[in-house]
Design an enzyme around this catalytic site. Structure first.
Site, PDB file in Angstrom:
ATOM      1  N   CYS A   1       2.829   0.451 -10.247  1.00  0.00           N
ATOM      2  CA  CYS A   1       1.437   0.017 -10.348  1.00  0.00           C
ATOM      3  C   CYS A   1       0.464   1.135  -9.964  1.00  0.00           C
ATOM      4  O   CYS A   1      -0.724   1.062 -10.308  1.00  0.00           O
ATOM      5  CB  CYS A   1       1.206  -1.226  -9.500  1.00  0.00           C
ATOM      6  N   HIS A   2       0.955   2.178  -9.311  1.00  0.00           N
ATOM      7  CA  HIS A   2       0.085   3.312  -8.961  1.00  0.00           C
ATOM      8  C   HIS A   2      -0.375   4.078 -10.194  1.00  0.00           C
ATOM      9  O   HIS A   2      -1.313   4.859 -10.120  1.00  0.00           O
ATOM     10  CB  HIS A   2       0.798   4.254  -7.980  1.00  0.00           C
TER      11      HIS A   2
END
Length: 165
Positions: free
Chosen positions: A132-133
């Site tokens: 998700c980064h």
């Protein structure tokens, strides 16, 4: 009659701090950061045992050493059907690349759902492994991250630096 499965956990050191790993012995279902919104600690009743996480620990070590671009682990993130669809799409973002929330919304089939995609992204229970980064604002800016923006920057910098080598 419902059978409750045990939850096992361990902590592993990383360049971004001590990470909590938790799962049912077969599947990883949680990666918790030492700080930020996704800060997690083990819960009472969980069983401390590093053995079920040997493969995850090895792959995390290789990732942080710049030797692994895609994780291959049995995962069981708990979430809604929409959240799981978003989390699956996150795993399709190539190492060292980013996507905007709008791009991710279009990828999951609803270009107008960028806020919902952002909410699902923020509820990802297995960050780093489900990357998700790699999701940024539409202008390329870093936006919220459960481990804090400094951690997000460090993860993206690690991937970009590795690609340049």
């Amino acid at each position: 009659m419902t059978t409750l499965m045990a939850t096992y956990y361990t902590y592993t050191d990383s360049p971004i701090g001590s990470l909590l790993l938790a799962g049912d012995g077969d599947n990883l279902h949680t990666l918790g950061f030492p700080g930020g919104k996704m800060q997690r600690r083990h819960e009472p009743g969980w069983i401390e045992d590093a053995a079920p996480f040997a493969q995850a620990i090895e792959q995390l070590r290789a990732y942080f050493a710049g030797e692994l671009e895609r994780f291959d682990l049995p995962l069981a993130p708990a979430g809604t059907e929409f959240q799981r669809k978003v989390w699956a799409a996150l795993q399709d973002i190539p190492y060292g690349e980013t996507r905007s929330y709008g791009e991710l919304a279009r990828q999951v089939g609803n270009g107008k759902a960028s806020r919902a995609v952002g909410a699902a992204n923020g509820r990802n229970p297995i960050p780093v492994i489900i990357p998700c980064h790699r999701v940024v604002g539409s202008d390329g800016s870093l936006t919220g991250f459960g481990g804090g923006l400094e951690t997000k920057r460090r993860l993206l910098d690690l991937e970009l630096t590795t690609l340049v080598k």
